[in-house]
Each structure stands twice: as C-alpha cells, then as structure tokens.
Design an enzyme around this catalytic site. Structure first.
Site, PDB file in Angstrom:
ATOM      1  CG  ASP A   1      28.443  73.141 -22.236  1.00 43.15           C
ATOM      2  OD1 ASP A   1      28.185  72.175 -22.972  1.00 43.15           O
ATOM      3  OD2 ASP A   1      29.588  73.580 -22.053  1.00 43.15           O
TER       4      ASP A   1
ATOM      5  CG  ASP B   1      27.112  73.362 -26.348  1.00 44.94           C
ATOM      6  OD1 ASP B   1      26.134  72.807 -25.789  1.00 44.94           O
ATOM      7  OD2 ASP B   1      28.273  73.262 -25.918  1.00 44.94           O
TER       8      ASP B   1
ATOM      9  CB  CYS C   1      31.093  71.346 -26.749  1.00 43.73           C
ATOM     10  SG  CYS C   1      30.252  70.513 -25.415  1.00 43.73           S
TER      11      CYS C   1
END
Ligand SMILES: *[C@@H]1O[C@H](CO)[C@@H](O)[C@H](O)[C@H]1NC(C)=O
Ligand SMILES: *[C@@H]1O[C@H](CO)[C@@H](O)[C@H](O)[C@H]1NC(C)=O
Ligand SMILES: *[C@@H]1O[C@H](CO)[C@@H](O)[C@H](O)[C@H]1NC(C)=O
Ligand SMILES: *[C@@H]1O[C@H](CO)[C@@H](O)[C@H](O)[C@H]1NC(C)=O
Ligand SMILES: *[C@@H]1O[C@H](CO)[C@@H](O)[C@H](O)[C@H]1NC(C)=O
Ligand SMILES: *[C@@H]1O[C@H](CO)[C@@H](O)[C@H](O)[C@H]1NC(C)=O
Ligand SMILES: CC(=O)N[C@H]1CO[C@H](CO)[C@@H](O)[C@@H]1O
Length: 591
Positions: free
Chosen positions: A52, A333, A88
C-alpha cells in the site's frame, strides 16, 4: 449454458488466445471421450501481492532484498509501469475491473464519489476480477485491504462477492498498525489489538495459501497488506484522519538509522515547481525535513515484514512444487512522494513519484532477471491475469495484457501503446505531522498524459483551473521546469523543440490525444490514435507530427474545464469529443 456449449466456448476462447498471442500457457491438444481432439485450458495459479503506497522512485524496493531475490531476479521488472489514478480506492477499483476511473466513476476514497459504497452502487460487485476468475474455474482468496470505507458497519451490506476465502482489513482500523480489525469470510469482525498487523496478516495469508494448495484447483490469491501506508489510529473518514509515520514490527524498529530520503534535485528545492497549489508550497524547514527523513525510514522498516512475507510465500509454493506453475506479481496501488516539489508525504499528484510504481512478475515463461521497457499500467493487469488463466478478454477492458512472455523481444513491444492516461478528481491529503488536516487541498482535479517513445518522454496535464503543465523528462527528469509556462507566456517558446518540432506543434498533438483518452472506452483507450485517424495511418506521437496534419491538430477541440469539481461531473469538464481526421478532405469540408 449446457455443458457442451460451454465447453465449446472455452475451447474457442483458448484458441483465440493462443493465436492472438504467443502466450506462455501453451494449450495442449488432448483426445476427448468423444474421440475429438480439443484444446485443454492451462490455468496458472496467480499470487498477487500489493503493498500500500509503495513508491518506485524513492528506491524503497532497494530495501527489499528478499523480494529482489525471489521475484525480481527470477522474473521481469516493468520499469515503465504506471497507475492511472494515484489514490488507493480509485486505483484499486480500476485494477480489479480493468477500467479507467472515468469508466468506473469510483474516483475518491470516500462517498459520494468513491469508497466501497460507490463500488457497490456502480454494480461492480458482480463485475470484477475475483467474480470473473471464479466463473472461469478458479478458487479465489484475499487478505487485507480491499477498498476504503469498507468498514465494521457496512462490510455485510453486501459482502464482497467472488471469494472462496477472504479476510479483509476494515475501517476505521485498516491503518492502525497495532490495533487492526480483520473480517473473515462472512464472520463478524475481529480486533487484533496489541498485535502488529503485518504479523496477523502473514499468518492469514499463509493459511489461505495452504488451503489453496491443498484444494488442487487453480487459484488466485490477492495479498494486500497495509505497509508502508501511514498509520491512522482511528480513521473517521479518510481525509480528516491524522496520518502518522507507519509503525514497524519491533524486530525492524532500529534498521536503517542513517538512511534519508534521496536528495535528488527536486527534493525540497529552493524554487517551487508545478502549478496550482503545488507552486504555492513553501520550502520546508529543517525540522520538517528531519521529520520527513524519519517518515521515510519508518516506511522502509515497516516494509521489511512485507519482504519476509514474500519469502514465506515463495517457500510454501516451492515446498508444494508449484513454483513453476504459479505467477507471482508484486506491485503497489499507487506511488508516494516525500519532500519532492516541497510536498509533504503523500500521493494524489501526477508526478513520477506518485504514478510510477513497482511491478515485478515471475512465473512460467517470464524472462528471468530482465527489465522490460514497454509502457504498461494497472489497467493492463486484469487482462494480464485473464491471460494467465487462459480466459477470453472482455470487450470492456480499457487495457491490454502485458508483454510478459516475450522477454526483450522488441518486435512485440512495438505493437503496444506508448501512453498512460492519468486522471484525478478532488482532494490531496498532506500526510504526517507537518501535513495537518486543515491543509487538505481542494481542486486537485486534473487530466494528464504520460507518453514515452524511443526519443521522447513527456508529461502533459490540464488542470480544472485550466493551468497546463508540460515536462520534457529526457531533459528534465525531475519535472522542475514546466515548459508549457514559457510557451504560454511567449518566453523562449522559439528555442524549445521536441523531436525537432516546435513545441506548439507537439502540444497540439498531446492535447488531441488527451481529448480522446479522457473519455475513452475499451480498445480506444489502448489505440487512441486510431480514433483520431480511423484510416489507421498514425500509431504514435511521431507519426502524428507529420506536417500534413498541422492544421487538423491546431484547429482541434482543446481540453479544458468549465469549473472545478471534486468528482466526475461531465458538465464541468469542457468539450468531450475530438474531431476525426478524414483523409483527402480539408477541415472545412468535414468540420
Ligand atoms: C482498539 O480498537 C478497539 C475497537 O476494535 C477500541 O475499542 C480500542 O480502544 C482500540 N485500542 C487502542 C489502544 O486504541
Ligand atoms: C541479474 O542481473 C544482474 C545484472 O543485470 C547480475 O548482476 C545478477 O547477477 C543477475 N542475477 C541473477 C540471479 O541472475
Ligand atoms: C521476436 O518476435 C518475432 C515475431 O514473432 C520473431 O520473428 C522473432 O524471432 C522474435 N525474436 C526473438 C529474439 O525471440
Ligand atoms: C532562447 O532564445 C533567446 C533568444 O531568442 C535567448 O535570449 C534565450 O537565452 C534562449 N533561452 C534558452 C533557455 O536557451
Ligand atoms: C475550487 O474551484 C472553484 C471554481 O471552479 C472555486 O469556486 C473554489 O473557490 C475553489 N476552491 C478552492 C478551495 O480553491
Ligand atoms: C459520477 O458519480 C457522481 C456521484 O454519484 C455523479 O454525480 C456523476 O454524475 C457521475 N458521473 C458520471 C459521468 O456518470
Ligand atoms: C513458449 C514457451 O516457451 N513455452 C514454455 C513455457 O513454459 C513451459 C514450462 O513451464 C514449457 O514447457 C513451455 O515450452
């Protein structure tokens, strides 16, 4: 569908795939009961690991020795891989649906324009990758963060579809490293207060991997751990949350004590750059710079548990003798910036730090220890995973499979696109102690084009304020000099040439391409020049620069906004369509 008919469809699909491309999953002819030769589908396993907010440009992957050993050196690195929306939730929805954000209209992390509720409203719970993979015969598993605003109150209304096994991180505890909440299958959420989320994660991930291995079916497993995202102790609603440095596991807490953010020319520069709010940022003082170095170190430390996870996953696959039959994909992401262009830690911008992300893939027939130059995006990943499963591509895919199986074969690379459609709506969130919530940036709405050819390397953007940017990254890799400004003010316009052409001629082409891309659907997103030139005579920026097209491009509709919106509101977005070139006719005859 009756069995025979569905078998025929499958056979036809695999023949199509096999002839369209020299894919790795070579179908084998087998003799069926009925005495006919048919083609057996080869469905490879896929392990998809998505960190992430992991950057490529700040060198974080240099601090992942196990990922480098087990994936990079055993597979291919896509060095020109981009996300199309650097945030995201929009990026993830685009990834799992294979569509640009303008075709999902999930453009934000929170309602009304984004988040899990918007994903559901748009009907994607029955139209996204895990569902399609299950329909094609895969077992599907997922651990970690799926979407933002997927929380302890709404996780069951409805449950995310398409998973054989799932264990989702839920808001408001998704980013709480020491107090996470996970929600398994259709069970109630469970709090892991006091345990490090990465350790909880690894146990869950390896558990599902074991289930997948034992079942013997082809499997897809999505692993989406939270590191190195900022820590948020209680996420009351994305934008207003206080985001602090990520929290590493105790065993990694003291690593990299001397490491600082790379001091590239665009790190906290003495002159501002960019347009709009970025051009108004103040240079950071020493305390702020020190804090950002600490922030960077914290990310590298938090990342170590992901690196360990990679090793564990590979070892399990090896023990099960499945490594040769499994694709392992490692990516992020969206990218991340810390201090470049004077920015506080964060994403949401169109700069290289935010849109260019790591992508490493190993697996059957993927070249080892290879760097691939082809321009690729997250929109290409769903089609790529379809290829790995020998599934017929969908018409609504806005991307095309990666040139994964050709290694360095340039001949094949050339048939791909050279552009990335970058789009963003709404806010930017400065993270960390120096990015207080009162400074949330509005009107961070822009459309951009990233284009990379043999001898050009450009970024062109149009903002909702109608400010423009043009960076020539061959001469200005750090995007410090917006040459569009010089062009629009008449300064030095005469000296700036690109590919030997006056800048204005190039801008006309870039703008027209962006006009097509900002609302493209399906194959038009992959082959946008064919929309402008239906006779298929133009395939690249270089082709479009032929002088016989000068007038056509100059008089083309221009990308502009009517006003700023925080979501995809068509009325605010100016002209929607480009004029089409019709050979042999002048502008006036066909306009
Ligand atoms: C952890 O989360 C729970 C809810 O799941 C909450 O009640 C508790 O206060 C949190 N603990 C800490 C230390 O923040
Ligand atoms: C990978 O390539 C690099 C050079 O590009 C080389 O130094 C390294 O030894 C190679 N590693 C493997 C495992 O082949
Ligand atoms: C590259 O692909 C072309 C087209 O299929 C083929 O003719 C050529 O032999 C390939 N080259 C290599 C080095 O594999
Ligand atoms: C551009 O050309 C002008 C004269 O036409 C010159 O004064 C200026 O220095 C040049 N700028 C650059 C960046 O080369
Ligand atoms: C955003 O842009 C709109 C005009 O499009 C303007 O009215 C508004 O004041 C801007 N908001 C901010 C915070 O700059
Ligand atoms: C996108 O969603 C927003 C919020 O629901 C809506 O107002 C807008 O009209 C939608 N845009 C398009 C192009 O459908
Ligand atoms: C085209 C090609 O190279 N196919 C190979 C892909 O990998 C399998 C083994 O995993 C080989 O058997 C194929 O020959």
């Amino acid at each position: 569908m009756p069995f025979i008919a569905s078998l025929l469809v499958l056979v036809f699909a695999s023949l199509l795939t096999a002839s369209a491309n020299n894919v790795g999953s070579v179908p084998q002819s087998i003799l069926q009961d009925g005495g006919e030769w048919v083609t057996e589908r080869k469905q490879h396993n896929v392990v998809f690991i998505m960190s992430d907010d992991l950057d490529l440009q700040l060198n974080s992957v240099e601090y992942m020795p196990l990922m480098r050993k087990y994936i990079a050196e055993q597979g291919s690195f896509f060095r020109n891989h981009f996300v199309t929306t650097a945030l995201c939730c929009p990026s993830r929805v685009s990834l799992w649906t294979g569509r640009q954000a303008h075709n999902t209209n999930v453009t934000d992390v929170n309602p009304p324009f984004g988040g899990f509720p918007k994903f559901i409203q748009q009907g994607f719970n029955s139209e996204y990758l895990p569902v399609w993979l299950q329909q094609a015969g895969y077992d599907t598993y997922y651990v970690g963060k799926m979407f933002n605003w997927h929380n302890i109150d709404n996780y069951h209304s409805p449950h995310l579809a398409g998973f054989t096994g799932s264990d989702f991180l839920l808001d408001p505890y998704t980013y709480s490293y020491m107090n996470s909440t996970y929600q398994r299958n259709h069970d109630r959420p469970v709090s892991y207060e006091g345990m490090h989320t990465s350790d909880v994660f690894a146990e869950k991930a390896l558990g599902f991997l074991d289930d997948a291995i034992i079942s013997g079916n082809p499997f897809f497993i999505g692993l989406s751990p939270v590191a190195p995202h900022s820590n948020i102790d209680s996420n009351t609603g994305g934008a207003s949350a206080h985001m602090t440095a990520p929290v590493p596991c105790e065993r990694h807490a003291h690593l990299f004590e001397d490491v600082i953010v790379p001091r590239t020319p665009h790190f906290n520069p003495s002159e501002s750059s960019g347009v709009n709010w970025i051009s108004r940022l103040k240079q950071q003082d020493q305390n702020n710079v020190d804090y950002n170095d600490h922030f960077y170190r914290s990310r590298l430390r938090a990342l170590q548990s992901i690196d360990e996870l990679v090793e564990s996953v590979i070892q399990r696959l090896a023990e099960a003798n499945l490594l040769d039959d499994t694709y392992v994909i490692f990516t992020s992401d969206n990218g991340y910036h810390i201090g470049q262009h004077r920015l506080q830690p964060g994403k949401e911008c169109g700069f290289e730090e935010d849109i260019r992300v790591p992508l490493f893939i190993r697996g059957p027939n993927v070249s080892r220890n290879e760097t691939i130059d082809a321009v690729t995006t997250h929109i290409d990943l769903a089609p790529t995973i379809f290829r790995m499963g020998d599934i017929e591509l969908r018409e609504d895919f806005d991307g095309t499979p990666l040139p994964l199986f050709y290694g360095a074969n340039k001949t094949h690379m050339d048939i791909r696109h050279e552009h990335v459609t970058v789009e963003y709506w709404g806010i930017a969130i400065p993270e960390g102690d120096y990015g207080p919530t009162s400074d949330i940036v509005r009107n961070n709405t822009y459309k951009a084009l990233r284009i990379i050819g043999d001898d050009y390397n450009l970024y062109y953007s149009v903002w909702c304020t109608n400010e423009h940017e043009l960076y020539d990254l061959n001469n200005d890799p750090f995007q410090m000099h917006n040459i569009y400004e010089g062009f629009s003010s008449g300064q030095h316009a005469e000296n700036t040439t690109i590919l030997g052409y006056a800048q204005s001629l190039v801008i006309d082409r870039l703008d027209a391409l962006l006009m097509v891309l900002k609302s493209c659907k399906g194959s038009a997103c992959v082959q946008p020049w064919a929309v402008l030139h239906p006779d298929n005579s133009v395939h690249s920026l270089r082709d479009a620069l032929e002088s016989r097209f000068n007038s056509f491009y100059h008089r083309q509709n221009k990308v502009s906004f009517n006003w700023c919106e925080e979501g995809y509101i068509i009325d605010a977005e100016g002209p929607q369509d480009a004029y089409v070139f019709r050979n042999g006719l002048s502008w006036h005859e066909w306009a």
